[in-house]
Scaffold this active site. Structure first.
Site, short mmCIF file in Angstrom:
data_model
loop_
_atom_site.label_atom_id
_atom_site.label_comp_id
_atom_site.label_asym_id
_atom_site.label_seq_id
_atom_site.Cartn_x
_atom_site.Cartn_y
_atom_site.Cartn_z
CG HIS A 134 -1.89 1.02 1.41
ND1 HIS A 134 -1.59 2.30 1.81
CD2 HIS A 134 -3.23 0.99 1.22
CE1 HIS A 134 -2.70 3.02 1.86
NE2 HIS A 134 -3.72 2.25 1.51
CG ASP A 211 0.70 -2.28 6.22
OD1 ASP A 211 -0.29 -2.44 6.97
OD2 ASP A 211 0.64 -1.63 5.16
CD GLN A 214 -6.80 -4.48 4.17
OE1 GLN A 214 -7.75 -5.20 4.54
NE2 GLN A 214 -6.99 -3.24 3.78
CE LYS A 237 -7.14 -0.23 6.30
NZ LYS A 237 -7.94 0.30 5.21
CB CYS A 375 -3.79 3.40 -1.49
SG CYS A 375 -4.90 4.78 -1.25
N1 7TS Z 1 -1.65 -0.63 4.75
C1 7TS Z 1 -2.57 -1.41 4.18
C2 7TS Z 1 -2.21 -2.81 3.79
C3 7TS Z 1 -3.86 -0.91 3.96
O1 7TS Z 1 -4.78 -1.70 3.41
C4 7TS Z 1 -4.16 0.43 4.34
C5 7TS Z 1 -5.50 1.05 4.05
C6 7TS Z 1 -3.17 1.18 4.96
C7 7TS Z 1 -1.92 0.63 5.13
C8 7TS Z 1 -3.42 2.56 5.47
O2 7TS Z 1 -4.30 2.50 6.54
P1 7TS Z 1 -4.88 3.84 7.19
O3 7TS Z 1 -5.92 3.36 8.15
O4 7TS Z 1 -3.75 4.53 7.85
O5 7TS Z 1 -5.47 4.64 6.05
N2 7TS Z 1 -6.19 0.44 2.98
C9 7TS Z 1 -7.26 0.94 2.33
C10 7TS Z 1 -7.89 0.28 1.29
O6 7TS Z 1 -7.55 -0.83 0.87
N3 7TS Z 1 -8.91 1.02 0.84
O7 7TS Z 1 -8.97 2.15 1.57
C11 7TS Z 1 -7.95 2.10 2.50
#
Ligand code: 7TS
Length: 417
Positions: A134, A211, A214, A237, A375
């Site tokens: 990501h 990370d 997910q 999430k 992303c």
């Molecule tokens: N890493 C992964 C693997 C992610 O899926 C996401 C967000 C992030 C980092 C960033 O997370 P945040 O909470 O700091 O924004 N993924 C997604 C997505 O798949 N669609 O919208 C956000």
């Protein structure tokens, strides 16, 4: 996160209909249809116990934390620090000093980039990531490379969306200082062999950031068993509110890192000549934190564990296998991300239809999927496509949701004839 579960295997005692009743938003009608929510990878919905914990805190216990002798401040502090202990248990971390509350995964990774990598790395040093990350696990490292002169290396993936492990290992060397890797890919659903990656990186003297954005909603994460040095995830999430997440860090590493942001909470004493910093974990939590978010995160951890993380994962794996089989039968559908080990994410394209048009038509049927590059633009570039449509599953999805998605895709094909 098992992938090879047959859609025809006998369902275990997991009552998704009952789980759904915990999520009031799922009763919403969208464009005249009952909502089918297939966008949990972007953000999951919140169950009543989380909504109630936040409401209860805001209604009865709110004040600023750590600062007051009065009753409400103490109530707020104990709720906030109670959530930290909850997160410690959730991850099986050794100590609450290893649990830093942050806004989410993005902030957690930036903290490590700026506080661990930036002061230590220089020309000749290497940071190793994978090709399926990501943007949140790419851009902060590019910034560190610009700031320090170190180099970013990228381990390749194959057409199934799997890390080419031998190539990854070949890229590990004496110059590798840090490996930053997704536990589960958000765009492809691939589950990465993180334990093996951690072992290999440690053998080369590199530290590892995982990370886990997910992964935490779909698998039990034990940071001690994994032996990762840093583990980052977002609350939103995993059925908690937005604006709260966790950076787990190994205590000896965090202790040696300078603070990232300065301000209140992170200090012990301040004078114009000299400031001394607070101890862990507060050294990394400048300013008033997201107290109700932390309370909601603790409640979400209770909720997920009350369902059973493994039971949720098995349910989602059944839905993924069912949806994969059903979509593979639809002419023109191409699945993007067909790794042997996957979790909860089904990315696809439909020949002749832009993903955004597909998503818009599904929305008219009340079906929420995500469309775009998720992303993860390098992943799209690798597959030579601008975008995919992505259905992602949470604890509340059902076989009926899969059937509605399949019917909706039939409608898309009618429209585009
Ligand atoms: N890493 C992964 C693997 C992610 O899926 C996401 C967000 C992030 C980092 C960033 O997370 P945040 O909470 O700091 O924004 N993924 C997604 C997505 O798949 N669609 O919208 C956000």
């Amino acid at each position: 996160m098992a992938a090879n579960v047959s859609p025809f295997s006998a369902p275990e005692a997991y009552d998704a209909a009952r789980v759904r009743r915990d999520f009031p938003i799922l009763a919403t009608q969208v464009n005249g249809h009952p909502l089918v929510y297939l966008d949990s990878a972007a953000s999951s919905q919140r169950p009543l116990p989380v909504l109630r914990a936040v409401e209860d805190y805001e209604t009865h216990s709110h004040a600023n934390v750590h600062r007051g002798v009065h009753a409400l401040s103490q109530a707020a502090t104990s709720a906030f620090e109670g959530a930290r202990e909850r997160a410690r248990r959730f991850l099986n971390a050794r100590s609450i000093r290893e649990i830093i509350f942050v806004r989410g995964t993005t902030e957690a990774i930036n903290l490590v980039a700026q506080s661990y990598a930036r002061p230590r790395f220089g020309p000749g040093d290497e940071i190793l990531i994978s090709a399926l990350e990501h943007h949140a696990n790419i851009v902060p490292w590019q910034m560190v490379c610009e700031q320090t002169g170190c180099t970013l290396k990228v381990a390749p993936i194959n057409r199934r969306g799997e890390l080419l492990y031998e190539e990854f290992e070949e890229l590990l060397g004496p110059r590798t200082r840090l490996v930053a890797i997704a536990h589960v890919s958000n765009a492809l659903g691939t589950v990465l062999p993180v334990k093996r990656i951690v072992e290999a990186a440690h053998a080369h003297g590199a530290v590892v950031l995982v990370d886990g954005a997910q992964a935490v909603p779909h698998s039990r994460v034990d940071v001690r068993a994994l032996d990762a040095d840093f583990y980052a995830f977002s609350g939103h999430k995993m059925y908690a509110p937005t604006g709260i997440g966790v950076l787990y860090g190994r205590e000896e590493l965090l202790a040696a890192m300078p603070p990232w942001q300065g301000g209140g909470e992170m200090i012990l004493t301040v004078s114009f000549d000299r400031t001394t910093y607070n101890e862990l974990p507060w050294k990394f939590e400048a300013g008033t934190p997201n107290i109700s978010g932390a309370v909601g995160l603790g409640a979400a951890m209770d909720y997920l564990e009350s369902l059973g993380v493994e039971a949720v994962a098995a349910h989602e794996a059944r839905l993924l296998a069912l949806a994969t089989a059903e979509l593979a039968r639809i002419p023109g559908i191409e699945l993007v991300g067909t790794a042997a080990s996957k979790a909860s994410v089904l990315s696809f394209t439909l020949a002749g239809v832009h993903a955004h048009d597909l998503g818009t038509i599904l929305d008219t049927e009340g079906i929420a999927v995500r469309t775009g590059h998720h992303c993860a633009m390098p992943v799209m570039t690798f597959f030579g496509i601008p975008a995919t449509a992505r259905a992602s599953f949470g604890c509340y999805n059902t076989e009926d949701d899969v059937a509605r998605l399949v019917a909706g895709l039939g409608r898309v094909r009618e429209v585009f004839g």
